[in-house]
Design a protein around this motif. Structure first.
Motif, short mmCIF file in Angstrom:
data_model
loop_
_atom_site.label_atom_id
_atom_site.label_comp_id
_atom_site.label_asym_id
_atom_site.label_seq_id
_atom_site.Cartn_x
_atom_site.Cartn_y
_atom_site.Cartn_z
N GLY A 44 0.80 -1.22 0.00
CA GLY A 44 0.00 0.00 0.00
C GLY A 44 0.82 1.27 0.00
N GLU A 45 2.01 1.20 0.60
CA GLU A 45 2.87 2.39 0.71
C GLU A 45 3.95 2.41 -0.37
OE1 GLU A 45 4.21 2.04 4.71
OE2 GLU A 45 2.29 2.69 5.59
N SER A 46 3.83 1.53 -1.38
CA SER A 46 4.83 1.48 -2.46
C SER A 46 4.68 2.62 -3.46
CB SER A 46 4.76 0.14 -3.19
OG SER A 46 3.50 -0.05 -3.81
N VAL A 132 -6.39 1.80 -10.19
CA VAL A 132 -5.02 1.43 -9.83
C VAL A 132 -4.06 1.83 -10.96
CG1 VAL A 132 -3.50 -0.55 -9.57
CG2 VAL A 132 -5.61 -0.47 -8.28
N SER A 133 -2.93 2.40 -10.59
CA SER A 133 -1.95 2.83 -11.59
C SER A 133 -0.57 2.76 -10.95
CB SER A 133 -2.25 4.26 -12.04
OG SER A 133 -2.03 5.18 -10.97
N LYS A 134 0.42 3.26 -11.67
CA LYS A 134 1.79 3.28 -11.14
C LYS A 134 1.92 4.23 -9.96
CE LYS A 134 3.99 2.00 -15.50
NZ LYS A 134 4.93 2.41 -16.58
N LYS A 135 0.92 5.11 -9.79
CA LYS A 135 0.98 6.06 -8.69
C LYS A 135 0.56 5.45 -7.36
CE LYS A 135 -0.03 10.16 -11.52
NZ LYS A 135 -0.99 11.26 -11.75
N PRO A 138 1.69 0.49 -6.66
CA PRO A 138 2.21 -0.14 -7.89
C PRO A 138 2.78 -1.54 -7.66
CG PRO A 138 3.72 1.56 -7.10
CD PRO A 138 2.46 1.70 -6.28
N LEU A 139 3.32 -1.77 -6.47
CA LEU A 139 3.88 -3.10 -6.19
C LEU A 139 2.77 -4.15 -6.09
CD1 LEU A 139 6.78 -3.94 -5.99
CD2 LEU A 139 6.66 -3.70 -3.50
N ASP A 140 1.63 -3.72 -5.56
CA ASP A 140 0.48 -4.63 -5.52
C ASP A 140 0.02 -4.96 -6.94
OD1 ASP A 140 -1.95 -5.96 -4.37
OD2 ASP A 140 -2.93 -4.32 -5.44
N ALA A 141 -0.01 -3.96 -7.81
CA ALA A 141 -0.42 -4.19 -9.19
C ALA A 141 0.52 -5.16 -9.89
CB ALA A 141 -0.49 -2.87 -9.95
N ARG A 142 1.82 -5.01 -9.61
CA ARG A 142 2.80 -5.89 -10.24
C ARG A 142 2.64 -7.33 -9.75
NH1 ARG A 142 9.11 -4.43 -11.32
NH2 ARG A 142 9.69 -6.40 -12.32
#
Length: 404
Positions: A44-46, A132-135, A138-142
């Motif tokens: 969440g804090e990535s 969800v985006s790179k902002k 982002p680590l969760d998205a990856r």
């Protein structure tokens, strides 16, 4: 190797090897609640975390574990607005119709914002729905993309961390979770398993400073009749116009009940939830995110006009609807439809009869919308989702869980 070391290795270097090591450990179910909370915070804090100017407000949302025929991610924020909550809703693509991809069907509805724009929208109406985006996380998205790639989406500990990471990134202090119990569910195929995972979600949420409740719903049967991205917009229009069938009315009441159970009791004191208020709140959100109620009305009515294809019953008996097969059929054509749209919407279904209804041969059971040359193939696959039985299917129940 200790679980926390594996998590730290992934955080520092999210390579495929480190992601697989984390997935393998999660499959073994060795991750403690403390380590799941640690992973959720790191995910969440990535990226950026939404910063609200009013620190004392109730910041709430109700995500889901995924599944067709629910409107909870569309309706619950409108109820929470009426309770004076702040709703920074960080959305992900649904299958077949998540909240963010349904709203994106409305012309000019924007879903990409920076943190300042999100703050401004929240100050205006209290509700911002962004993707969800790179902002954000982002680590969760990856990790989620890799889990999807290797078939590791339905791992409860990682599902919990992923959902909570988005709530952390959005700055929530209260959350509900619409747990959709079905054979395709991410939280378990049965109420027993789903309840166990829901209690774990509540405990982990407490560890990251979020008050959580879970609502277990039986998704082996349909929650309401409008299934598809455009069809979900039409369902909202039916709600706002008070033109609901029994199933849609029941589902609306269920969504209102979930939302009323998330913030503290003082938030709901003397509050009246009406369809007129929900319609007003919806209009505010549309304007804040670049669209309008007029564009919504036109889009929903355009969808309605396309529902002239009818499928009729092949015999007499109790109707059985295979919700997993119906979801997979719609998702298949969404994925195959070639378009520039971020969320293609080539097809959808409106059920005219419900699971366990007794029907007679040649009775109309649904209408469908289909674009392009695949229409006949789509109809044939739809027919396979429905069968006629001699006896009605036994269904489960509804349950609310909260931290003891």
């Amino acid at each position: 190797m200790e679980d926390k070391i594996i998590i730290d290795q992934f955080i520092q270097n999210p390579s495929e090897g480190n992601m697989m090591a984390l997935i393998e450990r999660a499959i073994q179910d060795t991750l403690s609640n403390k380590n799941i909370a640690y992973l959720a915070k790191k995910l969440g804090e990535s990226g950026e975390v939404v910063q609200l100017k009013c620190k004392d407000s109730f910041v709430a949302d109700i995500p889901s574990t995924g599944g067709p025929s629910s409107l909870s991610t569309l309706i619950c924020p409108l109820v929470l607005m009426e309770l004076n909550c702040q709703i920074p809703k960080l959305g992900v693509k649904g299958r077949p119709a998540g909240g963010i991809d349904v709203l994106y069907q409305i012309p000019d509805y924007k879903i990409h914002f920076d943190s300042k724009q999100i703050t401004n929208i929240l100050e205006s109406s209290g509700y911002c729905h962004f993707i969800v985006s790179k902002k954000y996380a982002p680590l969760d998205a990856r990790l989620f993309d890799y889990r999807s790639k290797v078939g590791a989406k339905a791992i409860p500990s990682l599902v919990i961390a992923s959902i909570l990471s988005k709530k952390i990134a959005a700055g929530l202090n209260y959350t509900g979770l619409d747990v959709r119990v079905a054979e395709y569910g991410n939280f378990g195929h049965s109420f027993e398993v789903a309840e166990r995972n829901a209690n774990r979600f509540i405990a982990v949420a407490k560890d990251v400073g979020i008050n959580a409740k879970c609502f277990l719903n039986d998704f082996s049967i349909e929650q309401q009749s409008y299934i598809g991205r455009g069809e979900s917009l039409l369902a909202l229009l039916m709600i706002f116009e008070n033109n609901m069938n029994y199933l849609l009315k029941r589902h609306l009441n269920n969504c209102i009940g979930m939302a009323l159970n998330v913030p503290p009791r003082e938030a709901i004191k003397d509050k009246q939830i009406t369809t007129e208020n929900l319609y007003r709140n919806f209009g505010k959100n549309l304007e804040d995110q670049g669209s309008s109620i007029e564009k919504f009305n036109k889009k929903a009515k355009d969808i309605q006009k396309q529902h002239y294809n009818i499928i009729k019953s092949s015999g007499n008996g109790f109707l059985k609807i295979d919700m997993k097969m119906l979801r997979d059929t719609i998702v298949k054509y969404q994925n195959e439809f070639h378009t520039d749209s971020l969320f293609p919407d080539p097809c959808g279904v409106i059920l005219l009869r419900n699971s366990n209804d007794y029907i007679v041969k040649n009775e109309s059971i649904l209408t469908y919308r289909a674009e392009g040359e695949f229409k006949k193939e789509f109809e044939n696959e739809l027919r396979a989702c429905f069968s006629i039985n001699c006896t009605p299917k036994q269904t489960a129940s509804y349950k609310i869980l909260s931290y003891a």
